[in-house]
Scaffold this motif. Structure first.
Motif, PDB file in Angstrom:
ATOM      1  N   UNK A  63      29.645  50.783 109.184  1.00 40.87           N
ATOM      2  CA  UNK A  63      28.461  50.713 110.042  1.00 40.87           C
ATOM      3  C   UNK A  63      28.515  51.738 111.174  1.00 40.87           C
ATOM      4  N   UNK A  64      29.714  52.100 111.570  1.00 35.47           N
ATOM      5  CA  UNK A  64      29.856  53.091 112.640  1.00 35.47           C
ATOM      6  C   UNK A  64      29.603  54.505 112.144  1.00 35.47           C
ATOM      7  N   UNK A  65      29.648  54.702 110.832  1.00 32.24           N
ATOM      8  CA  UNK A  65      29.340  56.007 110.267  1.00 32.24           C
ATOM      9  C   UNK A  65      30.506  56.611 109.523  1.00 32.24           C
ATOM     10  N   UNK A  66      30.229  57.126 108.319  1.00 35.01           N
ATOM     11  CA  UNK A  66      31.262  57.716 107.485  1.00 35.01           C
ATOM     12  C   UNK A  66      31.493  59.185 107.823  1.00 35.01           C
ATOM     13  N   UNK A  67      30.418  59.895 108.172  1.00 37.50           N
ATOM     14  CA  UNK A  67      30.510  61.346 108.368  1.00 37.50           C
ATOM     15  C   UNK A  67      30.490  61.684 109.859  1.00 37.50           C
TER      16      UNK A  67
END
Length: 318
Positions: free
Chosen positions: A290-294
């Motif tokens: 949810x915090x971001x993969x990229x």
């Protein structure tokens, strides 16, 4: 009667995918311009690889068909494949379970460590170069539901008509959608895993810490192979992760109705046991996703948060 699937996600996903594809092609053109080769024609851009992550029963597998059809109708050849087709063979699964008899997470397929990541890397590498490739096929019904990979002659051939471009009517793939419940999950630093293990949870304390650490260590290979190749990610999240239990029950009810057999599918108790085998990974890794993969590609992750009815309540680009 369980609710029917209503596709409210394709209209959100298609513009996102087309925009990422446009940026992908622009980047490829820039690379060709900076290193031109006058002696050889420019190769087609490698396919855009999009990961699709979602809870079990949220509708991933049902979504990918209309997604691929919509993209194809706009002249974008698209391949859909599932990480499920890269499960270990039945013999390899039995060996893993036998060598780790106390680790309940490896007694059934699903968790990191139960997939053939070397095979997945080989297949994706071939697809990226537009080489003739075969996609493994996995039959979950074999061995009384334990499942097994089908023999190679039954795998799905891809790019077989591209070997002779002068006679081929096929167009190179532009998009690959790789769907799976753990796509995009990243291993945790051990101190953070210890912290989660010490906090109240639904399933983590059902397992020994060293078994969760073993899963976490296996996930590093997934991160290095899968996440490093992803150009974008679609994440179907839920307002409450525990919806997964009710969604799986509804899938079993669909199965009974489709077969006309009231005894088909799993019972409620079997569904709970089945989902419990996956749930520790949701508790460990969903927050990070949810915090971001990229970190270096803003806007490359689309997160759709759905309610109990599986309908989209919130859309976030990360």
């Amino acid at each position: 009667m369980p609710p029917q699937f209503v596709d409210d996600k394709s209209p959100i996903c298609i513009p996102f995918i087309l925009n990422r594809l446009k940026l992908h092609h622009q980047q490829h053109q820039q690379q060709q311009q900076t290193s031109p080769d006058d002696n050889h024609p420019s190769p087609p851009p490698p396919p855009l690889i999009i990961g699709l992550n979602g809870l079990q029963g949220v509708g991933k597998s049902t979504l990918v068909a209309p997604l691929a059809e919509a993209l194809a109708s706009q002249g974008v050849p698209t391949l859909v494949c599932s990480i499920d087709d890269f499960y270990l063979t039945h013999e390899e699964q039995v060996k893993l379970a036998r060598e780790n008899p106390d680790n309940a997470l490896w007694q059934v397929r699903g968790e990191p460590g139960t997939h053939d990541i070397t095979l997945l890397k080989s297949v994706l590498s071939s697809l990226l170069s537009h080489a003739p490739t075969s996609i493994p096929q996995y039959d979950k019904a074999l061995f009384a539901g334990q499942g097994d990979r089908l023999p190679p002659h039954l795998w799905k051939p891809i790019n077989t008509n591209l070997s002779n471009p002068s006679t081929s009517t096929s167009k190179p793939l532009q998009v690959i959608i790789l769907e799976g419940w753990c796509i995009g999950f990243r291993p945790l630093p051990p101190p953070l895993l210890f912290q989660k293990y010490a906090s109240p949870s639904r399933t983590l304390q059902n397992h020994r810490l060293e078994h969760l650490l073993a899963i976490n260590e296996k996930l590093r290979e997934y991160d290095e192979v899968i996440n490093s190749l992803l150009d974008a990610l679609i994440h179907i999240d839920a307002e409450d992760t525990e919806y997964v239990y009710e969604w799986r029950l509804e899938q079993e009810e669909h199965l009974r109705l489709a077969r006309g057999d009231p005894n088909a599918g799993m019972t409620k108790e079997q569904v709970i046991k089945f989902v419990d085998a996956y749930y520790p990974a949701y508790e460990l890794y969903s927050e990070g996703l949810r915090e971001g993969l990229f970190k270096d590609k803003p806007g490359a992750q689309l997160r759709m948060v759905v309610g109990r009815d599986r309908k989209v309540k919130q859309v976030i680009e990360i």
